[in-house]
Design an enzyme around this catalytic site. Structure first.
Site, PDB file in Angstrom:
ATOM      1  N   TYR A 270      39.977  44.757  46.575  1.00 37.99           N
ATOM      2  CA  TYR A 270      41.013  46.067  46.653  1.00 37.99           C
ATOM      3  C   TYR A 270      40.431  46.789  48.035  1.00 37.99           C
ATOM      4  O   TYR A 270      41.107  47.698  48.411  1.00 37.99           O
ATOM      5  CB  TYR A 270      41.074  46.514  45.379  1.00 37.99           C
TER       6      TYR A 270
ATOM      7  N   PHE B 261      42.810  49.688  31.916  1.00 39.45           N
ATOM      8  CA  PHE B 261      44.303  49.652  31.577  1.00 39.45           C
ATOM      9  C   PHE B 261      44.555  48.521  32.612  1.00 39.45           C
ATOM     10  O   PHE B 261      45.194  48.202  33.308  1.00 39.45           O
ATOM     11  CB  PHE B 261      44.988  51.067  32.067  1.00 39.45           C
TER      12      PHE B 261
HETATM   13  C1  LIG Z   1      43.279  38.058  43.052  1.00 37.41           C
HETATM   14  C2  LIG Z   1      44.516  37.363  43.124  1.00 37.41           C
HETATM   15  C3  LIG Z   1      45.791  38.072  42.687  1.00 37.41           C
HETATM   16  C4  LIG Z   1      44.911  37.149  44.659  1.00 37.41           C
HETATM   17  O1  LIG Z   1      46.088  36.654  45.031  1.00 37.41           O
HETATM   18  P1  LIG Z   1      46.545  35.644  46.308  1.00 37.41           P
HETATM   19  O2  LIG Z   1      48.189  35.921  46.453  1.00 37.41           O
HETATM   20  O3  LIG Z   1      45.800  34.670  46.360  1.00 37.41           O
HETATM   21  O4  LIG Z   1      46.110  36.832  47.358  1.00 37.41           O
HETATM   22  P2  LIG Z   1      46.296  36.727  48.987  1.00 37.41           P
HETATM   23  O5  LIG Z   1      46.737  35.503  49.452  1.00 37.41           O
HETATM   24  O6  LIG Z   1      47.359  37.817  49.076  1.00 37.41           O
HETATM   25  O7  LIG Z   1      45.179  37.445  49.679  1.00 37.41           O
HETATM   26  C5  LIG Z   1      45.145  38.478  50.614  1.00 37.41           C
HETATM   27  C6  LIG Z   1      43.817  38.532  50.975  1.00 37.41           C
HETATM   28  O8  LIG Z   1      42.757  38.804  49.965  1.00 37.41           O
HETATM   29  C7  LIG Z   1      41.580  38.050  49.856  1.00 37.41           C
HETATM   30  N1  LIG Z   1      41.417  37.553  48.540  1.00 37.41           N
HETATM   31  C8  LIG Z   1      42.360  37.075  47.649  1.00 37.41           C
HETATM   32  N2  LIG Z   1      41.739  37.128  46.326  1.00 37.41           N
HETATM   33  C9  LIG Z   1      40.299  37.610  46.540  1.00 37.41           C
HETATM   34  C10 LIG Z   1      39.378  37.362  45.777  1.00 37.41           C
HETATM   35  N3  LIG Z   1      39.388  37.209  44.379  1.00 37.41           N
HETATM   36  N4  LIG Z   1      38.179  37.920  46.367  1.00 37.41           N
HETATM   37  C11 LIG Z   1      38.117  38.316  47.497  1.00 37.41           C
HETATM   38  N5  LIG Z   1      39.121  38.279  48.443  1.00 37.41           N
HETATM   39  C12 LIG Z   1      40.180  37.718  47.960  1.00 37.41           C
HETATM   40  C13 LIG Z   1      42.225  36.921  50.546  1.00 37.41           C
HETATM   41  O9  LIG Z   1      41.115  35.847  51.113  1.00 37.41           O
HETATM   42  C14 LIG Z   1      43.180  37.292  51.622  1.00 37.41           C
HETATM   43  O10 LIG Z   1      42.392  37.689  52.822  1.00 37.41           O
HETATM   44  P3  LIG Z   1      42.692  37.645  54.257  1.00 37.41           P
HETATM   45  O11 LIG Z   1      44.202  38.147  54.435  1.00 37.41           O
HETATM   46  O12 LIG Z   1      41.853  38.131  54.966  1.00 37.41           O
HETATM   47  O13 LIG Z   1      42.937  36.031  54.305  1.00 37.41           O
HETATM   48  C15 LIG Z   1      44.805  35.919  42.577  1.00 37.41           C
HETATM   49  O14 LIG Z   1      43.755  35.134  43.119  1.00 37.41           O
HETATM   50  C16 LIG Z   1      44.615  36.229  41.010  1.00 37.41           C
HETATM   51  O15 LIG Z   1      45.750  36.449  40.604  1.00 37.41           O
HETATM   52  N6  LIG Z   1      43.489  35.925  40.573  1.00 37.41           N
HETATM   53  C17 LIG Z   1      43.222  36.179  39.197  1.00 37.41           C
HETATM   54  C18 LIG Z   1      43.644  37.374  38.556  1.00 37.41           C
HETATM   55  C19 LIG Z   1      43.207  38.851  38.894  1.00 37.41           C
HETATM   56  O16 LIG Z   1      41.883  38.704  39.365  1.00 37.41           O
HETATM   57  N7  LIG Z   1      43.787  39.728  39.168  1.00 37.41           N
HETATM   58  C20 LIG Z   1      43.475  40.886  39.735  1.00 37.41           C
HETATM   59  C21 LIG Z   1      43.512  41.881  38.392  1.00 37.41           C
HETATM   60  S1  LIG Z   1      42.592  43.498  38.807  1.00 37.41           S
END
Ligand SMILES: CC(C)(COP(=O)(O)OP(=O)(O)OC[C@H]1O[C@@H](n2cnc3c(N)ncnc32)[C@H](O)[C@@H]1OP(=O)(O)O)[C@@H](O)C(=O)NCCC(=O)NCCS
Length: 404
Positions: free
Chosen positions: A122, A404
């Site tokens: 984030y 949450f």
């Molecule tokens: C985390 C999550 C929501 C990312 O979704 P995503 O659609 O793959 O993310 P995006 O493609 O929009 O990524 C945006 C940027 O964030 C980065 N990013 C995404 N997930 C990341 C992670 N877990 N750690 C570090 N960076 C991450 C990407 O590399 C990308 O960076 P860039 O723009 O410099 O290339 C997804 O992997 C997920 O659902 N994870 C499991 C559930 C979870 O952890 N949710 C968060 C709850 S708090």
């Protein structure tokens, strides 16, 4: 296939929007899981990413009242962010975050706050680590308190309905003096704290709700489950404390002594405790807690001047801060922070930082000086970090007792 991002329009859509994150908990959300969200989040606060009609990503925000130093602020509590593994790393979360932060801004909520599944996610959206949080795992054999005492309290195990009012009474007395705590409605108490559905037990026993009173006045409570495990004729089980809160030092001491004194378990575990928890001084052997620290709340200033106006300011000379904010550019620029709040200025910057740094200091969990030592704040003028700290003083370690 194009991906469409839109707010939900009907309560039924909400369950499908939380399904992507539920995938990572091991399956689809049940209607009972949905009850932890739908009564608190109107559909327009829930965003879904759809490919044709299939939901592949989602996120939502609770409308929260969050305690901050000196008061409380309307905050968006970000939750259920998820993208299916079939659609990861295509920018869907980024688009969801864009839609969500624009929505929070339009609603006039000046900060967004969340618990992060991973600490890497984030920062890029302007959230700064705002508190640390600790887990403990205490052998009961090492749980003696440093000072002997005799409790004058009375303890009672209560049912779900009868615990609601006295527990809320205790919590309310503690909430405003702890930045990071959130207000809880009666429904929040019932559906997110006191109810005990089978699928939340995770191999443990039922939820116990214990009230501590002095002369009939509720002063503390504990929510806990027993994880019993017998090995070779003795117990290797533990008590998992979900929440133990006292409304006075005496009640805090007594409610924790109560949970450590529960017989026939080997250990007591608890999560998300603040770094300044009284247990460090109550216990004779605090090292035995094995207090394991990780990041806690993350805060994002959505409306910088409104957020700083809602939080207590201290005394001292104004400081000019140059703020970078790529994701919410309306916050970027030079701000004059003073006892009165933050206003735009053209004066020379004395500190320079990313908006994440302001999120980190907002609840009082970190200081500008700490961030300067880590290179997250550039002290253009010597002494400016200490002056900024004086203007945004801390009260105690921020603490949110629930995820949450
Ligand atoms: C985390 C999550 C929501 C990312 O979704 P995503 O659609 O793959 O993310 P995006 O493609 O929009 O990524 C945006 C940027 O964030 C980065 N990013 C995404 N997930 C990341 C992670 N877990 N750690 C570090 N960076 C991450 C990407 O590399 C990308 O960076 P860039 O723009 O410099 O290339 C997804 O992997 C997920 O659902 N994870 C499991 C559930 C979870 O952890 N949710 C968060 C709850 S708090």
């Amino acid at each position: 296939m194009p991906i469409d991002i839109a707010a939900c329009s009907a309560p039924d859509d909400v369950l499908s929007a939380i399904a992507p994150v539920w995938h990572y908990f091991g399956g689809a959300p049940t209607p009972q899981d949905g009850e932890r969200f739908t009564p608190f989040i109107e559909p327009s606060r829930v965003f879904a990413a759809r490919e044709n009609d299939a939901v592949v990503g989602g996120c939502a925000s609770f409308p929260l009242e969050l305690s901050v130093p000196g008061g409380a602020v309307s905050a968006a509590g970000i939750t259920v962010v998820g993208v299916l593994p079939t659609h990861r790393r295509r920018g869907i979360m980024r688009r969801l975050m864009r839609a969500q932060l624009d929505d929070v801004h339009a609603r006039g909520e000046s900060i967004a706050v969340l618990w992060a599944s991973e600490d890497t996610i984030y920062g890029q959206f302007g959230y700064g680590m705002a508190s640390v949080s600790g887990n403990i795992d205490v052998p009961r054999s090492a749980s003696a308190f440093a000072q002997p005492f005799e409790s004058r309290g009375a303890f009672r195990i209560l049912g779900e309905a009868e615990s609601a009012a006295p527990f809320a009474n205790v919590y309310e007395r503690v909430r405003l003096s702890h930045p990071g705590m959130i207000s809880r409605s009666a429904d929040w108490w019932r559906l997110r704290r006191l109810t005990d559905p089978e699928n939340r037990r995770k191999g443990a026993g039922e939820l116990n709700r214990v009230l501590l009173s002095y002369d009939g006045e509720p002063m503390g409570y504990a929510l806990y489950r027993v994880h019993q495990q017998l090995e070779g004729g003795t117990t290797a089980g533990y008590v998992n404390v979900i929440e133990a809160i006292g409304a006075s030092p005496e009640a805090t001491r007594d409610i924790w002594r109560f949970v450590f004194d529960i017989d026939w378990v080997a250990r007591v575990k608890a999560m998300v405790l603040p770094l300044d928890h009284p247990l460090f001084f109550l216990l004779a052997r605090p090292r035995e807690m094995k207090f394991l620290i990780h990041d806690g709340l993350w805060v994002r200033l959505v409306d910088l001047p409104a957020a700083l106006a809602a939080r207590r300011r201290g005394e001292g000379d104004p400081v000019v801060i140059e703020v970078a904010d790529r994701f919410c550019p309306w916050n970027a620029g030079r701000w004059r922070l003073s006892t009165a709040g933050a206003e735009r200025t053209t004066a020379a910057a004395e500190l320079a930082c990313d908006v994440t740094a302001l999120g980190s200091v907002y609840l009082g969990g970190f200081t500008f000086r700490q961030l300067a030592l880590a290179g997250r704040v550039n002290e253009v003028r010597a002494g400016a970090a200490a002056r900024a700290d004086a203007l945004l003083p801390a009260e105690c370690a921020p603490w949110c007792p629930e995820i949450f």
